[in-house]
Design a protein around this motif. Structure first.
Motif, PDB file in Angstrom:
ATOM      1  N   ASN A  77      19.123  32.978   0.596  1.00 11.27           N
ATOM      2  CA  ASN A  77      18.377  33.665  -0.462  1.00 11.27           C
ATOM      3  C   ASN A  77      19.032  34.972  -0.879  1.00 11.27           C
ATOM      4  OD1 ASN A  77      15.842  32.207  -1.249  1.00 11.27           O
ATOM      5  ND2 ASN A  77      15.501  32.225   0.960  1.00 11.27           N
ATOM      6  N   HIS A  80      22.141  34.755  -3.043  1.00 10.65           N
ATOM      7  CA  HIS A  80      21.806  34.480  -4.444  1.00 10.65           C
ATOM      8  C   HIS A  80      21.286  35.730  -5.143  1.00 10.65           C
ATOM      9  CE1 HIS A  80      20.483  32.270  -7.964  1.00 10.65           C
ATOM     10  NE2 HIS A  80      19.287  32.816  -7.846  1.00 10.65           N
ATOM     11  N   GLU A  81      20.374  36.453  -4.478  1.00 15.91           N
ATOM     12  CA  GLU A  81      19.736  37.609  -5.108  1.00 15.91           C
ATOM     13  C   GLU A  81      20.715  38.747  -5.362  1.00 15.91           C
ATOM     14  OE1 GLU A  81      16.481  37.963  -6.093  1.00 15.91           O
ATOM     15  OE2 GLU A  81      16.241  35.829  -5.671  1.00 15.91           O
ATOM     16  N   GLU A  84      26.164  37.188  -4.383  1.00 12.32           N
ATOM     17  CA  GLU A  84      27.068  36.940  -3.260  1.00 12.32           C
ATOM     18  C   GLU A  84      27.472  38.241  -2.570  1.00 12.32           C
ATOM     19  OE1 GLU A  84      30.216  34.485  -4.823  1.00 12.32           O
ATOM     20  OE2 GLU A  84      28.942  32.703  -4.770  1.00 12.32           O
ATOM     21  N   ALA A 263      20.075  28.515 -11.727  1.00  8.47           N
ATOM     22  CA  ALA A 263      19.851  29.538 -10.706  1.00  8.47           C
ATOM     23  C   ALA A 263      19.378  28.903  -9.404  1.00  8.47           C
ATOM     24  CB  ALA A 263      18.826  30.560 -11.205  1.00  8.47           C
ATOM     25  N   TYR A 266      22.315  27.207  -7.683  1.00 12.39           N
ATOM     26  CA  TYR A 266      23.163  28.177  -6.975  1.00 12.39           C
ATOM     27  C   TYR A 266      22.491  28.642  -5.677  1.00 12.39           C
ATOM     28  CZ  TYR A 266      26.269  28.629 -11.035  1.00 12.39           C
ATOM     29  OH  TYR A 266      27.168  28.386 -12.032  1.00 12.39           O
ATOM     30  N   ARG A 267      21.188  28.863  -5.732  1.00 12.61           N
ATOM     31  CA  ARG A 267      20.470  29.303  -4.527  1.00 12.61           C
ATOM     32  C   ARG A 267      20.583  28.230  -3.424  1.00 12.61           C
ATOM     33  NH1 ARG A 267      16.313  33.136  -3.884  1.00 12.61           N
ATOM     34  NH2 ARG A 267      15.940  33.232  -6.142  1.00 12.61           N
ATOM     35  N   HIS A 270      24.058  28.254  -1.842  1.00 11.75           N
ATOM     36  CA  HIS A 270      24.227  29.334  -0.870  1.00 11.75           C
ATOM     37  C   HIS A 270      23.507  29.004   0.441  1.00 11.75           C
ATOM     38  CE1 HIS A 270      24.921  32.060  -4.554  1.00 11.75           C
ATOM     39  NE2 HIS A 270      26.067  31.912  -3.938  1.00 11.75           N
ATOM     40  N   TYR A 271      22.315  28.423   0.327  1.00 15.86           N
ATOM     41  CA  TYR A 271      21.565  28.067   1.534  1.00 15.86           C
ATOM     42  C   TYR A 271      22.301  27.003   2.347  1.00 15.86           C
ATOM     43  CZ  TYR A 271      18.062  25.738   4.432  1.00 15.86           C
ATOM     44  OH  TYR A 271      17.403  25.147   5.477  1.00 15.86           O
ATOM     45  N   CYS A 304      25.521  22.618  -6.527  1.00 13.86           N
ATOM     46  CA  CYS A 304      25.163  22.806  -5.110  1.00 13.86           C
ATOM     47  C   CYS A 304      25.931  21.830  -4.232  1.00 13.86           C
ATOM     48  CB  CYS A 304      23.654  22.685  -4.891  1.00 13.86           C
ATOM     49  SG  CYS A 304      22.951  21.041  -5.148  1.00 13.86           S
TER      50      CYS A 304
END
Length: 641
Positions: A77, A80-81, A84, A263, A266-267, A270-271, A304
């Motif tokens: 999380n 993403h926020e 990176e 979005a 992408y999140r 990353h997870y 993803c």
């Protein structure tokens, strides 16, 4: 208290945090991370939070696998926020910034005027020498309830056109982009013990490594949605979807088409990257964020792609395994025996053939025969098999969470510990206390702490008041004594300055003699209006002026200091009169147009509330506060056409 502690789940400190997340793994997950998002800052923030919150620990609760799951969900999380781990500040508000004389200056920008490659803004939103902070609710101040950092229009820097000081704006910063003045004051109190720290300089969250991570940890552990924090969603529901819903569910659960679909993709990427690096056994459930599973199934070949490694892997159980025995077997495996273990000897033969040989210890009596040799057992059977049928005594120290919160060596640990001695039992008191009760090590060891001869904040209210206590008079909480650099001060002055600077005189015990009333005007922080310096009960009196307040000869001069309230409203209401509208413009509640601050037919929308920002015309209102709308349509709708 966390939901975890309410449910009575034990806190395991055998691993967790930066023991499981090594610097090598961190660099694998976040190879582009830049200051303030450093590995050392991350570890410092974890230690500081857990020292101050012994019953609400991050990355230290549940099993080791649950801790890995939480680290992966948190980093997925926050990657993403924070772009990176490269964006310390929100791009639209301060992506274009300069440093002048050690001060960061921001150039606020509309998305249409922002160059994402160079991170520069062609046209600043600063107009007329000032900028209206879109993250300022000016009705909230440190003395209101609910509270917020004092805020209002920010003056343009005199030497740099289009730029304003970052230290006066409350836009998004840190790993989960803390924003709004009412959130900054809460984070400031939680991380520093003082509301003033981030209210005075919110940009500390963008420049201090520990605060950049700490603000995100505060949100993760404290922000409640649907009765749970993100921390709870991972440990009690085994849900990544719950964390997404908590952080940005309004826009991503479900995601609208276009930008937010990407979005979410992408999140997820990353997870999945973090989950792979942390070597978890499966992905957490996606169910608590509507549409998340659907997006993942469509993005694995694109945005993803890191989730490809998890295709076909069974998701983690919805109800995560607990560390203590359950009342009945669950669908998910537990770490401890259920009421009826299958691999241990039974109380009596259950079939004409011998039971399975016990795996924990060989029985000291012969294997059971075809039928009992006596008519009935010679002694009543126990409700559960013991670890060793020949003895109930278990050697070693174990944590007693239910009664004393200390380590015991009485030979009678709970059954789930007795049946997993390698996981729970330790050979010495010191090892046990260090592993399970590090925040109260001395108490666990039975050691009487020695005062340090220092001062500490009276957060536990051992005595009444916002004061600093001397630990030789009243012993400090052990977590403070174990972290003196964070909490202990050699002088009362430095302690009061650090933790109670908003009430310094009270903290220091300084008694001041009030001056006689002057009948001049000063700002009332609660009402955002002006009152007179006179005894209560008099006409328009607000009581004797506090020491920190400035007096003004006229109500007009006083109201001029309350820049976030229309002057006509402030002047009228401060004198007990009914204000007239300013004829300026503010955003309509439907967020689709603007309306005028006046009473009557459209475009009048009634008198603006204190927190509503006023603009000179509908065009400016639409441009600054409804920039995502078609501007011609917004202005036309605002004017009633």
């Amino acid at each position: 208290l966390s939901l975890i502690s309410v449910l009575g789940l034990p806190i395991m400190t055998s691993a967790g945090g930066c023991t499981l997340l090594t610097e090598t793994i961190f660099n694998t997950i976040a190879p582009s991370a830049a200051a303030p998002y450093t590995y050392n800052g991350f570890c410092t923030a974890i230690s500081a939070w857990n020292a101050a919150n012994p019953t609400n620990q991050i990355f230290e609760e549940g099993t080791e696998m649950q801790q890995k799951h939480e680290i992966a969900a948190f980093l997925g999380n926050t990657l993403h926020e924070s772009g990176e781990f490269q964006a310390a500040r929100e791009y639209m508000q301060c992506g274009d910034n300069i440093v002048v004389g050690g001060q960061v200056l921001c150039k606020p920008c509309a998305s249409a005027n922002f160059d994402w490659t160079s991170k520069t803004c062609s046209t600043s939103l600063v107009t007329g020498g000032s900028y209206t902070d879109p993250y300022c609710n000016s009705a909230l101040t440190p003395s209101t309830d609910p509270d917020g950092c004092a805020c209002g229009p920010v003056a343009e820097d005199g030497s740099n056109s289009g730029y304003v000081p970052a230290s006066e704006l409350f836009f998004g910063r840190g790993a989960i982009q803390t924003s709004w003045n009412y959130n900054y004051i809460d984070v400031s109190l939680a991380l520093t013990g003082s509301a003033d720290t981030f209210c005075t300089d919110p940009d500390l969250i963008a420049t201090n490594e520990s605060y950049a991570w700490g603000a995100a940890i505060y949100f993760w552990m404290s922000h409640v949605k649907n009765g749970k924090t993100s921390h709870d969603s991972v440990l009690t529901d085994a849900s990544f979807g719950g964390t997404v819903d908590n952080i940005n569910g309004g826009l991503e659960c479900p995601a609208s088409a276009g930008y937010f679909t990407d979005a979410v993709s992408y999140r997820l990427n990353h997870y999945c990257t973090a989950a792979t690096a942390m070597s978890v056994d499966s992905l957490l459930s996606l169910d608590e964020c509507s549409g998340l599973s659907t997006i993942m199934s469509s993005c694995v070949s694109g945005l993803c792609s890191a989730c490809n490694a998890w295709v076909g892997v069974t998701p983690a159980p919805t109800n995560a395994p607990t560390n203590g025995p359950t009342n009945a077997p669950t669908n998910a495996p537990t770490n401890v025996p259920t009421n009826a273990p299958t691999n241990a000897p039974t109380n009596a033969p259950t079939s004409p053939v011998p039971t399975q040989k016990p795996t924990t210890a060989a029985p000291t009596t012969p294997l059971p025969t075809h039928k009992p040799t006596t008519a009935a057992p010679t002694t009543p059977p126990t409700s559960k098999p013991t670890l060793d049928p020949a003895s109930n005594f278990v050697v070693g120290y174990y944590p007693d969470w239910e009664v004393d919160n200390i380590c015991k060596n009485d030979g009678a640990p709970p059954p789930y510990m007795a049946n997993n001695q390698v996981g729970w039992m330790l050979s010495s008191l010191e090892e046990c206390c260090t592993k399970y009760f590090s925040w109260k090590l001395n108490a666990c060891m039975g050691i009487t702490a020695t005062p340090l001869g220092m001062y500490y904040p009276n957060w536990q209210q051992q005595v009444q008041g916002n004061i600093c206590l001397f630990d030789e008079d009243v012993m400090a909480p052990e977590y403070m004594m174990l972290n003196p650099a964070l909490y202990m001060h050699s002088t009362k002055e430095s302690c009061c300055t650090k933790f109670y600077n908003w009430d310094y005189n009270t903290c220091m015990g300084i008694v001041t003699t009030p001056a006689p009333p002057s009948n001049k005007w000063y700002v009332n922080d609660v009402t955002s209006r002006c009152v007179k310096d006179c005894l209560e009960g008099g006409d328009l009196c607000g009581g004797l002026v506090p020491e920190s307040k400035t007096l003004y000869d006229t109500v007009d001069a006083c109201c001029a200091r309350i820049t976030w309230v229309p002057s006509n409203v402030c002047i009228a209401e401060s004198q007990g009169l009914v204000p007239e509208g300013s004829k300026k413009w503010y955003v309509n509640d439907n967020m689709l147009s603007c309306q005028q601050d006046c009473i009557g037919n459209a475009p009048c929308g009634g008198l603006a509330q204190r927190w509503q920002v006023l603009h000179a015309d509908a065009t400016t209102c639409c441009r600054l506060q409804l920039s995502w709308l078609d501007q011609l349509e917004c202005v036309s709708a605002s004017n009633g056409r």
